[in-house]
Scaffold this motif. Sequence first.
Motif, PDB file in Angstrom:
ATOM      1  N   HIS A 131       0.898  -1.052   0.005  1.00 36.59           N
ATOM      2  CA  HIS A 131      -0.110  -0.179  -0.028  1.00 36.59           C
ATOM      3  C   HIS A 131       0.887   1.297  -0.079  1.00 36.59           C
ATOM      4  CE1 HIS A 131      -3.093  -2.908   0.892  1.00 36.59           C
ATOM      5  NE2 HIS A 131      -4.018  -2.113   0.593  1.00 36.59           N
ATOM      6  N   ASP A 137      -7.862  -0.988   5.782  1.00 37.53           N
ATOM      7  CA  ASP A 137      -8.693  -0.647   4.451  1.00 37.53           C
ATOM      8  C   ASP A 137      -9.581   0.175   4.699  1.00 37.53           C
ATOM      9  OD1 ASP A 137      -6.762  -2.335   2.793  1.00 37.53           O
ATOM     10  OD2 ASP A 137      -7.974  -3.994   3.016  1.00 37.53           O
ATOM     11  N   GLN A 139      -5.251  -5.194   9.098  1.00 33.18           N
ATOM     12  CA  GLN A 139      -5.317  -5.056   7.407  1.00 33.18           C
ATOM     13  C   GLN A 139      -6.876  -4.906   7.086  1.00 33.18           C
ATOM     14  OE1 GLN A 139      -3.356  -8.330   5.314  1.00 33.18           O
ATOM     15  NE2 GLN A 139      -2.579  -8.853   7.471  1.00 33.18           N
TER      16      GLN A 139
END
Length: 346
Positions: free
Chosen positions: A12, A195, A191
């Motif tokens: 990312h 997000d 995670q």
Amino acid sequence: MNTEWQNYLTKHSAVVKDDSVIHFGDSAAELLATETTTVISDLSHRGLIQFSGDDAKAFLQSQLSCDIYEIGLDTAKYGSYCTPKGRVLANFIVWQHGDELFMQLPVSMLHAIQKRLSLYVLRAKVTITDCSDQWIRFGIAGPDAIALVQEADNSLNDFSGPMCMQHTEKLSILYHSINRVEIITTVENAQILWDRLARHARPVGFSCWDWLEIQAGIPAILPETQEMFLPQMINLDAIGGVSFKKGCYPGQEIVARTQYLGKLKRRMQLVHVAANSAITAGDALYSVETGDQSSGNIVNAAPSPQGGFDALAVVQCSSDDASEIHCHSLQGSVLEFRSLPYPLPA
């Protein structure tokens, strides 16, 4: 840094160095965003020590400056660990989850403090473990911080005050302030949450979070500043990190004597330094009053969104009113004093 978490962040756009996220592509833009909008920051540059066992609370009560018995499932505390002479070896946040206690501090301090505390366990039923990679921690800061976190987990309650905590089935949350929140969770859940949150909060490097800590007046003792300061010099008494009612701990006599005899000569202040060269922890400060003798030291510093550096500096209590204070030498950049977000004890 947890390997799975590092791989996730790298995918990312995170740039990782020495197990810390340096930036997500544009350090300058990230710092500007931190000043005005809502941001999200990995906190792997902070280590985490777990204390387990029947005697964990009693052991820490005998070692730390804060009152461990005031910590519960819904309350965290600032604190410090001192030498017998009252000088701070490390400062940290302590919280409880289940039957375990957790100490969060700069990762550069973790192993030395874990080793030193382990020497004093003796027959106490305490296990001291580095669990930094077990629990992922990241921060959300800005005007929408609490709203975003509550949207991500609707089981969370409203903000009830600084240093309060909540625990749900999948995460723990530490409220640093009304606009700054820390999430503690597993790598799998981290995670998912990242997000969701990163859709509305800009990812930023760790120095942005450090800048926020400086603006909040929260110090972090680093290897460069170990044993420089008494707890009161770095305002730990002002933010609840020192108890003057509890029993003995290393340095307690000197810390208490300083408090009750009123002999504190130096205090930490929030400052801005319009300097091109780096300002770092431990840098010496000078004033005309003291000549070649240092009149204080930088505790922490981070690049300012407006250029130069913002810093926490321990200076003589009279110096900020009496004369200019310079960094590095009498010819160095002048410190511009700013207001701390909390009152200092008289």
